[in-house]
Write a protein that holds these residues in place. Structure first.
Motif, PDB file in Angstrom:
ATOM      1  N   HIS A  55      41.341  42.629  42.591  1.00 20.71           N
ATOM      2  CA  HIS A  55      41.906  42.242  41.289  1.00 20.71           C
ATOM      3  C   HIS A  55      42.558  40.875  41.360  1.00 20.71           C
ATOM      4  N   ASP A  56      42.458  40.172  40.270  1.00 19.03           N
ATOM      5  CA  ASP A  56      43.184  38.919  40.080  1.00 19.03           C
ATOM      6  C   ASP A  56      42.931  37.887  41.185  1.00 19.03           C
ATOM      7  N   TRP A 203      39.466  43.471  37.710  1.00 16.21           N
ATOM      8  CA  TRP A 203      40.160  42.736  36.646  1.00 16.21           C
ATOM      9  C   TRP A 203      40.660  41.413  37.179  1.00 16.21           C
ATOM     10  N   VAL A 204      40.437  40.392  36.349  1.00 14.35           N
ATOM     11  CA  VAL A 204      41.120  39.110  36.575  1.00 14.35           C
ATOM     12  C   VAL A 204      41.829  38.806  35.265  1.00 14.35           C
ATOM     13  N   GLY A 205      43.117  38.942  35.362  1.00 14.10           N
ATOM     14  CA  GLY A 205      43.867  38.869  34.106  1.00 14.10           C
ATOM     15  C   GLY A 205      43.473  40.025  33.241  1.00 14.10           C
TER      16      GLY A 205
END
Lengths: 532, 265
Positions: A55-56, A203-205
């Motif tokens: 993630h992120d 998820w990225v952001g």
């Protein structure tokens, strides 16, 4: 109705236990379901764990890293079993050392883990769908071929459907790209294996930038299920085999006891329904023992009743003697007094009736007296042929009106017993034959028949009614018509049977072969090797 | 002085019938219904002969006791047991307690009278010396027909009247077969097949008690018995020349009207 023995019945009952394998199948099915759920959860957990690590990290997805598929060929299988290391496309390897590191730690799983970007391009790749060969279990039991019939075997020889460069837009991937973790299962293109796939969004952001795709075949679950089922089934089969052997033995023992009881009970009563003796004692403390004991009690009561019946005639005749003596002595006194001739006639008639009454009474107690004599008699070895020959001479004198045809045996017939009582038995046989003879000679034949002597007395006369052969030997039974002149209570043949039985022999009556008369046969065992 | 006979019998009709018959023969008869009454009377005055029933009142064996008591009072008075019972046990027991003879109740009154007369005769003559012409001698056997006593090898054989008459019938014509009817006739009695066997068996035993080697009475199966001199020969039919193979019971039960009795000695 066909006869079904206890053994067969118990084995029939045992078929209930054939439900056990079905239970096993149910159990295995349930186990499989649980294992699958667990697999699903494990896979989605793995996918989630990998996704959390990714993630992120927009950097991983910024560079246009793509696994490059060889042009114009089948997708190169990047995952060869020997090198289960994560393989990255050249670009990604350069651009994403972190991705490589993260996936590196996951190579110990049995799953294939891929990271896919939004364009379904494979960014990174670890593990293999194929399991190591050491899981293939060797054939362990004789029943394996049987199991193979209805338990699908996990098969590692399947065609992997995945190209190396990208993944098809499958349901779970699309769902993950929409931000929803999903699992799905599918068959390999050749339908030899089922693949479970779990996808989790990265998820990225607030955007989904990629998907972690974890896939595994269900082969491990299948193998586990098969192992469990086979173990269970082996135990069930063993129990069934041991159980039916034990039950068969038990039933054999049980039915042999019952058969023995039946045999003893059969032997305890002779053909005439007389109780020969008590049952051999049974000390068994179970129902069969109880049955034997209660049967024994019944026999004892029956014997008591039979004794009562046997004694009844003797007691009755005994009781009647005193009043008979009153009548006789009164008549004797009357004869001694002066009487008109008219009265003499009546006295003579009364005397005549009294004599017949006395004769009947004597016959009634004859059997009891004979039993007494039999108990009293000395048992000696004697030649039956000699006794019969002597008797026949006597009969010629005693019954001058009736010819006798005697057929003697070729050899002496040694018999052990009381000769005077055997002679008495022959008297009764001849008396009976003479009573019923309507013509011709009374035939007496004596011959050796194996280890027995066969004495037959025949007479011409009315045949026996159907089925009367046995009843003829019962006391007070006379089944043939008689002239009514001589007292005939039918005790004669009863006495024949008593004597024959007490000498270890038997007496039977039948119609002559030509149907024009009756033959009464007595068989007596010969004394073995006895010297006369 | 007429002879005095005591009848002990609990059945009044039979008792009185016997008493009447014996009185007609010229005897003086005293009747008793119970053992106690009989015993009391015996103590006062002994009868010349006693006829005793076995079952008196409720005691089926009172007759045995009475016989023993009477025998204790007098060793010589003749005792005749007259009973409805005819088993060997009763007969043997009765003779053992001192009775001289045993007759069943279905014997006719003439039979009874003959017995009593014979018992008196034997009692009378037992003291007087034997005269040679009254004695039948067959080898070791000597039968005194007057006293009705038997001797074997000069030793007395204690026979009852019936037994004596049977032995006499057999020994008078050695080798001749005597059938049941002939024996019954000679012994003044009527017995059935089974009982005559018992009689013969008892006679043999009594002789064997005196001489274990005794085997002079041979059975001819189906016909009867005969007296053999010396060792027992073969039982061939050539010897069956008896005076009467005779009629057997079945030929004519009515032929012996008035003579039915099942057992006696």
């Amino acid at each position: 109705m066909t006869r079904l023995g206890i053994r067969a019945q118990l084995l029939l009952v045992l078929t209930v236990f054939l439900a056990l394998p079905w239970l096993g199948v149910e159990y295995a099915r349930e186990l499989e379901r649980l294992l699958r759920d667990a697999q699903d959860r494990t896979l989605s957990g793995t996918a989630q764990a990998v996704a959390i690590a990714l993630h992120d990290r927009p950097r991983l997805f910024d560079a246009p890293v793509r696994l490059v598929a060889p042009k114009g060929g089948a997708p190169q299988d990047l995952v060869d079993a020997a090198a289960a290391r994560p393989v990255l496309s050249a670009g990604a390897a350069a651009a994403a050392p972190e991705l490589e590191q993260i996936l590196q730690g996951l190579t110990r799983t049995t799953a294939r883990i891929r990271v896919v970007d939004r364009d379904l391009g494979v960014l990174a790749h670890a593990g293999s769908l194929r399991r190591a060969a050491d899981d293939a279990q060797p054939s362990r039991s004789l029943l394996d071929p049987v199991y193979a019939l209805f338990l699908p075997r996990p098969n590692e020889d399947f065609v992997d459907d995945e190209g190396s460069g990208s993944v098809p837009a499958r349901r779970e991937i699309l769902a993950a790209l929409d931000g929803i973790p999903a699992t799905d299962r599918r068959k390999t293109p050749d339908a030899r294996a089922v693949v479970v796939a779990a996808a989790h969004p990265i998820w990225v952001g607030d955007r989904v930038r990629g998907v972690v795709l974890v896939e595994e075949t269900t082969n491990a679950v299948l193998a586990e299920r098969n192992r469990a089922f086979e173990r269970l089934f082996n135990i069930v089969v063993a129990i069934l085999v041991v159980g039916s052997a034990a039950l068969t033995l038990y039933a054999t023992w049980l039915s042999s006891r019952i058969r023995r009881l039946a045999r003893d009970a059969e032997a305890a009563i002779d053909r005439d329904g007389r109780v020969r003796g008590p049952l051999p004692g049974s000390g068994a403390r179970d129902e069969i023992g109880d049955l034997a004991r209660s049967y024994s009690g019944v026999l004892a009561r029956l014997a008591g009743y039979a004794t009562y019946q046997e004694q009844l005639a003797a007691r009755l005749s005994h009781e009647l003697r005193t009043p008979l003596a009153v009548v006789r002595s009164s008549l004797d006194n009357l004869s001694a007094s002066p009487l008109p001739q008219e009265s003499r006639t009546y006295i003579d008639r009364a005397q005549d009736g009294l004599d017949r009454l006395a004769a009947i009474l004597a016959r009634m107690s004859e059997a009891a007296r004979l039993e007494e004599a039999l108990g009293d008699a000395d048992r000696v070895s004697f030649d039956l042929a000699e006794v019969v020959a002597g008797c026949v001479e006597g009969y010629r004198g005693a019954y001058p009106q009736r010819p006798f045809a005697y057929s003697p045996p070729a050899e002496p017939l040694p018999v052990r017993g009381a000769p005077e009582i055997v002679a008495q038995m022959l008297d009764k046989l001849v008396e009976n034959a003479v009573d019923f003879a309507t013509g011709g000679a009374v035939g007496i034949s004596l011959a050796r028949e194996g280890d027995r002597a066969r004495l037959a007395v025949t007479n011409e006369g009315p045949p026996l009614p159907e089925g009367a052969g046995e009843r003829l030997f019962e006391p007070m039974m006379s089944v043939r018509p008689q002239d009514g002149r001589t007292p005939h209570l039918g005790l004669g043949l009863a006495i024949v049977r008593i004597v024959a039985t007490r000498h270890g022999g038997e007496a039977t009556a039948a119609n002559r072969a030509d149907g024009r008369g009756v033959v009464v046969t007595v068989r007596l065992p010969l004394a073995s090797g006895a010297e006369l | 002085m007429s002879r005095r006979i005591a009848i002990v019998e609990d059945e009044p009709a039979i008792r009185e019938n016997y008493a009447d018959a014996l009185r007609r023969q010229g005897y003086e008869v005293a009747t008793h219904a119970t053992r106690d009454a009989a015993l009391a009377s015996f103590r006062t005055r002994l009868p010349d002969l006693a006829v005793v029933d076995l079952g008196l009142g409720d005691d089926p064996d009172a007759g045995f006791t009475l016989c023993r008591e009477l025998r204790a009072l007098s060793p010589t008075v003749p005792i005749l047991i007259l009973s409805a019972r005819d088993s060997d046990v009763d007969i043997v027991s009765g003779l053992r307690v001192g009775a001289d003879d045993y007759l069943t109740k279905d014997a006719s009154l003439p039979h009874l009278a003959a017995r009593i007369a014979a018992l008196f005769r034997r009692a009378d003559l037992s003291s007087s010396p034997a005269s040679a012409e009254d004695v039948v001698v067959r080898g070791p056997l000597a039968l005194d027909v007057k006293r009705m006593t038997a001797r074997w090898r000069d030793r007395p054989v204690d026979l009852t009247l019936t037994e004596f008459w049977m032995v006499h019938a057999l020994a008078r014509h050695p080798g001749h077969v005597k059938d049941r009817d002939a024996l019954m006739r000679e012994a003044n009695t009527v017995v059935d097949d089974g009982t005559i066997t018992s009689h013969v068996k008892r006679i043999r035993r009594k002789f064997q008690a005196v001489d274990p080697a005794f085997d002079c009475i041979a059975t001819v199966y189906g016909m009867g018995y005969r007296w053999v001199l010396g060792r027992l020969g073969s039982l061939g039919s050539e010897l069956v020349t008896g005076n009467s193979p005779g009629t057997r019971q079945r030929t004519s039960p009515r032929g012996r009207a008035g003579a039915w009795a099942n057992s006696s000695l």
